[in-house]
Design a protein around this motif. Structure first.
Motif: not given
Length: 646
Positions: A12, A559, A563, A565, A567, A570, A573, A579, A590
């Protein structure tokens, strides 16, 4: 395999860095409506309040107000005073149209706006008085008109001590009014950074931490717990996690568990810079004067044996090289590290030493910005540089010149240089380098830096990291440098706005030469207070002011596709099956319907890695093994004559 939660944290942060590379690099023109607020950062309107302007920005961010850093990407530096006959600046110093030029050098303006006074740091201009049009320089800060009322309440509490009882967050030992203007007409400016969060700051208690805390106190920037940074140096028990000064970190706290001489702990993320999940506990750390001798100190419980063969499980109680390793691991994330004076040498010039008692692995490598260079061979047993000596068999079996034993641990990317008499300003478009007026260098044990010509060291990947330098720089008498870890990318890019930059880059490093800069105000052109301003610039250049670090960072926790992660991190999103590919295996993280790098090869149409995506392998970059290969023989040879530390 790495635990999935830990991989989520790492990925992330990486995805956030990917997404933000283009945003940070390409500022966007933005129209600010009437009623927008401007915090001037040029000496025409902000001199006594210069440092506390940064404290005000910190509080605005901490209380949820977005702040735009307005910097014209094509700005230039006018090296001569603006009133120089035959070389006049095209802009006026104060109100535009007055014809009055600044008596000092400045960068070209960042934005032009018609404004009125809200607060004046000199106390001479009344609230509401019209200013006319001013072409703001030095990277002013702006708050959108939509946040006017919320921001103004914070600004008034900051500048009015009668409001402090109701607003204790504004209380501070050093107090100066910060100038604030309000736009009386809409204007357009280049928002280089839209900051959304206040930086979380750690100060290394390195014996000269009072220099850093002096800068922070001058700005009115507190610790994360809201208390002021202490004016005094740390004692034995009053700094670090669990104390009244949790943002002041000792060497031992940063190094973490070191293991034993039989089984050294190779985990470089177990110190106070990290949370228990291995993600950063802060977004930046400052080190002012940590010395090379302290870096080279190694201690064991009850004393270290003469050789590792004599180890009987003694616990390492101190290891300076591990401090460097923990900072390097910290910089794998979009964080920031600031070093000044001797600390630059201590961190940057470390090469891992696998010999006893250091037992270093590749993670204990300094050289965040520079290469270690190549020692010249010495077939005639002589070296042309008196600081070096010829060591037989040290370089691939051949004799080569290495620094003499007193400093042999330093394979210098940097060598100490004299302070330049003339300072050249490069890249005034970089947020780190926002200033107005001439920079005033200071002395000290390490006032400036040269790249090592004897070892032919360079900035890694020949990146443009020098911001202030002497007349023959970059690479000679460099004063102020900034770059991504291991030369990953340049800090500022220009070009196609749709092309992402700084992909996969981690943290940023900034180095400043000179012992201690002044916190005296008013700030003036050529004063030694300008270095303090550069330090404060670096706080807000940190990536965490734009996006929080860790899972979900950058999206305020939202999020949309569920998923796992956030927004803001990502690139897709609204698609739970996409992702990004943080582990560079060719498969979307993902692909299974949620973030899962352990099993992403099984996802996608047909499953079971039907596309062969995981055959791509990882492209991660670590310390080049050649670095150890060049020096390991010399280190082992030299270790025989060194005695371990007690």
């Amino acid at each position: 395999m790495v635990h999935a939660a830990r991989k989520l944290a790492i990925a992330s942060a990486l995805i956030a860095c990917l997404a933000l590379g283009s945003r940070d690099a390409h500022a966007a023109n933005r129209t600010f409506a009437t009623g927008s607020l401007i915090i001037p950062m040029d000496l025409s309107y902000q001199s006594t309040g210069m440092f506390q302007a940064y404290g005000l920005v910190y509080q605005l961010l901490r209380q949820g107000v977005h702040v735009h850093w307005l910097i014209e990407p094509n700005k230039t530096w006018h090296a001569a005073p603006c009133n120089t006959a035959g070389d006049l600046c095209a802009w006026d110093c104060g109100v535009e149209g007055s014809g009055v030029k600044c008596t000092y050098p400045t960068a070209s303006p960042d934005v032009s706006a018609m404004t009125k006074v809200i607060w004046d740091d000199t106390g001479t201009a009344a609230r509401g008085s019209a200013l006319g049009t001013h072409r703001y320089r030095g990277g002013p800060f702006a708050i959108d008109a939509a946040d006017h009322d919320k921001a103004l309440a914070i600004i008034d509490a900051w500048n009015d001590r009668t409001k402090w009882a109701a607003n204790p967050w504004a209380m501070r030992s050093v107090f100066h009014v910060t100038t604030v203007h309000e736009a009386t007409a809409a204007f357009t400016g280049n928002s280089a950074r839209e900051m959304v969060a206040s930086p979380t700051i750690a100060v290394f208690a390195d014996g000269n931490e009072d220099i850093a805390t002096g800068y922070l106190r001058a700005a009115g920037i507190p610790q994360d717990n809201g208390t002021e940074f202490p004016a005094q140096k740390c004692g034995a028990t009053n700094c670090g996690p669990g104390t009244a000064n949790p943002s002041m970190l000792t060497e031992e706290a940063i190094a973490g568990d070191l293991g034993t001489c039989n089984a050294p702990n190779r985990n470089h993320k177990n110190g106070a810079l990290f949370k228990s999940d291995g993600t950063p506990a802060f977004c930046q750390i400052m080190s002012m004067h940590w010395g090379v001798s302290e870096r080279e100190r190694v201690e064991c419980e009850g004393g270290c044996p003469q050789t590792q063969a004599g180890c009987t499980g003694q616990k390492f109680t101190f290891h300076g090289h591990e401090v460097v390793a923990e900072v390097r691991a910290f910089l794998e994330y979009p964080t920031h590290f600031f070093a000044q004076c001797q600390a630059v040498n201590a961190y940057e010039n470390l090469v891992p030493n696998p010999a006893w008692p250091y037992l270093d692995d590749a993670g204990r490598n300094g050289h965040f910005l520079t290469t270690a260079g190549t020692p010249p061979l010495c077939p005639t047993n002589t070296c042309t540089n008196g600081n070096y000596e010829c060591v037989a068999g040290a370089c691939g079996g051949q004799a080569c010149c290495l620094p003499k034993p007193a400093t042999w641990q330093n394979m210098p990317g940097f060598e100490v240089a004299q302070s330049p008499s003339t300072v050249k300003v490069l890249r005034p478009d970089v947020p780190y380098n926002q200033l107005d007026g001439e920079f005033g260098p200071v002395g000290g044990s390490e006032p400036a830096y040269n790249l090592s010509s004897y070892l032919s060291s360079t900035y890694q990947n020949n990146r443009q990291v020098t911001l202030l330098t002497g007349p023959n720089g970059p690479g000679s008498q460099d004063l102020w440098m900034s770059g991504y870890l291991d030369g990953c990318e340049d800090i500022i890019f220009k070009g196609d706005e749709n092309v992402p930059h700084a992909i996969g880059c981690g943290g940023k490093i900034s180095y400043l030469g000179g012992h201690s800069f002044s916190t005296n105000v008013p700030v003036t052109s050529g004063s030694q207070s300008q270095g303090t301003r550069l330090f404060l610039n670096a706080l807000f250049e940190a990536q965490c002011t734009v996006t929080p670090i860790g899972p979900g960072g950058g999206g305020g926790g939202s999020d949309s596709d569920g998923d796992g992660v956030g927004d803001g991190s990502d690139p897709f999103p609204d698609d739970p099956n996409r992702c990004g590919d943080s582990d560079a295996d060719g498969c979307d993280d993902c692909s299974t319907g949620g973030f899962d790098t352990e099993n992403d090869c099984e996802g996608g149409p047909g499953g079971s890695n039907s596309g062969g995506c995981c055959d791509a392998g990882s492209s991660g970059s670590g310390l080049p093994t050649a670095l150890l290969g060049v020096y390991v023989g010399a280190l082992l040879l030299r270790s025989r004559s060194r005695r371990p530390h007690a």
